[in-house]
Design an enzyme around this catalytic site. Structure first.
Site, PDB file in Angstrom:
ATOM      1  N   LYS A  92     -10.901  -3.258  -3.344  1.00  0.00           N
ATOM      2  CA  LYS A  92     -12.066  -2.127  -3.441  1.00  0.00           C
ATOM      3  C   LYS A  92     -11.243  -0.791  -3.618  1.00  0.00           C
ATOM      4  CE  LYS A  92     -13.669  -2.841   1.308  1.00  0.00           C
ATOM      5  NZ  LYS A  92     -13.030  -2.106   2.237  1.00  0.00           N
ATOM      6  N   LYS A 150      -5.141  -9.082  -6.816  1.00  0.00           N
ATOM      7  CA  LYS A 150      -6.435  -9.214  -6.279  1.00  0.00           C
ATOM      8  C   LYS A 150      -7.543  -8.303  -6.491  1.00  0.00           C
ATOM      9  CE  LYS A 150      -6.360  -7.008  -1.917  1.00  0.00           C
ATOM     10  NZ  LYS A 150      -7.041  -7.109  -0.398  1.00  0.00           N
ATOM     11  N   LYS A 197       0.855  -1.038   0.176  1.00  0.00           N
ATOM     12  CA  LYS A 197       0.100   0.015  -0.076  1.00  0.00           C
ATOM     13  C   LYS A 197       1.010   1.214  -0.100  1.00  0.00           C
ATOM     14  CE  LYS A 197      -4.501  -1.087   1.912  1.00  0.00           C
ATOM     15  NZ  LYS A 197      -5.519  -0.703   3.038  1.00  0.00           N
TER      16      LYS A 197
HETATM   17  P1  AMP Z   1     -10.933  -5.097   2.858  1.00  0.00           P
HETATM   18  O1  AMP Z   1     -11.774  -5.028   1.287  1.00  0.00           O
HETATM   19  O2  AMP Z   1      -9.577  -5.082   2.811  1.00  0.00           O
HETATM   20  O3  AMP Z   1     -11.535  -4.033   3.909  1.00  0.00           O
HETATM   21  O4  AMP Z   1     -11.306  -6.475   3.350  1.00  0.00           O
HETATM   22  C1  AMP Z   1     -12.560  -6.967   3.790  1.00  0.00           C
HETATM   23  C2  AMP Z   1     -12.546  -8.730   3.855  1.00  0.00           C
HETATM   24  O5  AMP Z   1     -12.581  -9.114   2.592  1.00  0.00           O
HETATM   25  C3  AMP Z   1     -11.245  -9.175   4.387  1.00  0.00           C
HETATM   26  O6  AMP Z   1     -11.512 -10.466   5.029  1.00  0.00           O
HETATM   27  C4  AMP Z   1     -10.428  -9.244   3.256  1.00  0.00           C
HETATM   28  O7  AMP Z   1      -9.488 -10.524   3.161  1.00  0.00           O
HETATM   29  C5  AMP Z   1     -11.468  -9.963   2.441  1.00  0.00           C
HETATM   30  N1  AMP Z   1     -11.036  -9.708   0.922  1.00  0.00           N
HETATM   31  C6  AMP Z   1     -10.821  -8.440   0.166  1.00  0.00           C
HETATM   32  N2  AMP Z   1     -10.598  -8.710  -0.674  1.00  0.00           N
HETATM   33  C7  AMP Z   1     -10.773  -9.898  -1.482  1.00  0.00           C
HETATM   34  C8  AMP Z   1     -10.312 -10.500  -2.421  1.00  0.00           C
HETATM   35  N3  AMP Z   1     -10.071 -10.142  -3.704  1.00  0.00           N
HETATM   36  N4  AMP Z   1     -10.824 -11.905  -2.410  1.00  0.00           N
HETATM   37  C9  AMP Z   1     -11.214 -12.520  -1.402  1.00  0.00           C
HETATM   38  N5  AMP Z   1     -11.462 -11.771   0.014  1.00  0.00           N
HETATM   39  C10 AMP Z   1     -11.149 -10.511  -0.066  1.00  0.00           C
END
Ligand code: AMP
Ligand code: TRP
Length: 327
Positions: free
Chosen positions: A197, A194, A112
């Site tokens: 968001k 990956k 990041k």
């Molecule tokens: P975040 O989007 O970083 O706030 O992640 C929220 C949750 O979604 C966490 O448990 C991440 O590990 C999961 N997550 C985020 N992006 C992915 C992805 N591309 N595939 C699977 N899990 C994800």
């Protein structure tokens, strides 16, 4: 006594199918068997710049998405992180027990911060300690997250162990729980990175609140390869990713899915994948609309959640302060 589950999602960007398959789906699936706490981690969101109005609205959006996914306020505590001050408080204390070197190893920070290492906030660097505080305040047994968060749960264990070794048994050591499928949903245009968001330019992600047209066009435009067979082959990241999404939204077995598309082309497969994703998201979006059409109701669920969480967290804080000799 049921085991305790704790997890959270940041209220930034647009939640997508990766967040659902990597996290939310599993929270809901095992909800009955655990004592659950699900947090909307707004203090984590401000580790990078946020527009205050958008942040406030995103917090409600994520709450709506939790409930629309099937999180039941009767079985799970749902609350906003900044509503329970113990999170920030414990983070400060744990900061004083966490070696700099441990933080410098965190791959997410390295990714990041990139070449902005000198100008990103100290908060971004310290983010895993805040996450450790979230988890440790509640004597958490299991943390269901996507693959990218595994390292942060492991460092939570290290921090807990260090504190326990100095002050005696205080924190329970949590275990990360990573799903077998959907733990790392990939970007639709560049399936070697990956789905994220924080990079949801058109066509890269499948946002949970996207329109039917947006979903269909992202799926039809997804990168594949020049081969033909529709099989789960990790060496072919584009088609593998689409098949995993298919598996995630239909819950069919891999054998059934491969048999279904034997002899068919990518175009047919993508069309059907779009239908399945839309079929899955339409009722989800309807529930989301219903839930968020009554903001006062949503607000009262969050207030109730924060009260329940604070009660647990404050007990742990008192124990920690006492052990450290504070106050
Ligand atoms: P975040 O989007 O970083 O706030 O992640 C929220 C949750 O979604 C966490 O448990 C991440 O590990 C999961 N997550 C985020 N992006 C992915 C992805 N591309 N595939 C699977 N899990 C994800
Ligand atoms: N860092 C996690 C993410 O970006 C979100 C998070 C914050 C979290 N605190 C947590 C996840 C505690 C699980 C448990 O995805």
């Amino acid at each position: 006594m049921k085991k305790r589950v704790f997890s959270g999602i940041q209220p930034s960007g647009n939640l997508h199918i990766g967040n659902y398959l990597g996290a939310l789906k599993n929270w809901v699936a095992s909800q009955e068997n655990f004592d659950n706490i699900f947090c909307i981690v707004d203090l984590h969101a401000i580790t990078v710049p946020q527009d205050p109005k958008v942040l406030k609205q995103k917090i409600r959006e994520v709450a709506g998405i939790y409930f629309a996914s099937g999180i039941d306020p009767k079985q799970s505590i749902v609350f906003v992180q900044s509503d329970v001050s113990a999170h920030a408080e414990l983070a400060w204390i744990l900061n004083c027990f966490t070696p700099l070197g441990w933080m410098s190893r965190m791959t997410q920070f390295k990714e990041k911060s990139g070449d902005q290492r000198e100008s990103v906030s100290v908060g971004l660097y310290d983010y895993p300690v805040l996450m450790a505080s979230d988890i440790l305040l509640y004597d958490t047994d299991e943390v269901p997250v996507g693959e990218d968060q595994k390292q942060h749960v492991e460092i939570t264990r290290d921090i807990a162990q260090r504190f326990n070794s100095i002050y005696g048994e205080t924190f329970k050591l949590p275990t990360p729980v990573i799903p077998k499928t959907g733990a790392r949903v990939m970007d639709l245009l560049e399936p070697v990175k990956k789905m994220s968001k924080s990079d949801d330019r058109e066509g890269r992600t499948l946002p949970l609140l996207a329109s039917v047209d947006q979903l269909r066009s992202a799926i039809m435009g997804a990168a594949t390869d020049s081969q033909k067979e529709i099989v789960f082959d990790m060496g072919r990241p584009g088609i593998y990713n689409l098949l995993e999404i298919y598996e995630g939204v239909t819950s069919l077995s891999r054998e059934e899915i491969e048999a279904r598309f034997a002899g068919k082309g990518y175009g047919d497969f993508k069309k059907e994948l779009a239908d399945r994703v839309i079929e899955f998201l339409e009722p989800f979006q309807k529930r989301y609309q219903d839930l968020t059409s009554d903001p006062a109701q949503l607000e009262s669920l969050l207030t109730e959640g924060a009260e329940k969480a604070a009660e647990i967290a404050e007990k742990k804080m008192a124990e920690v302060k006492n052990k450290v000799g504070l106050g």
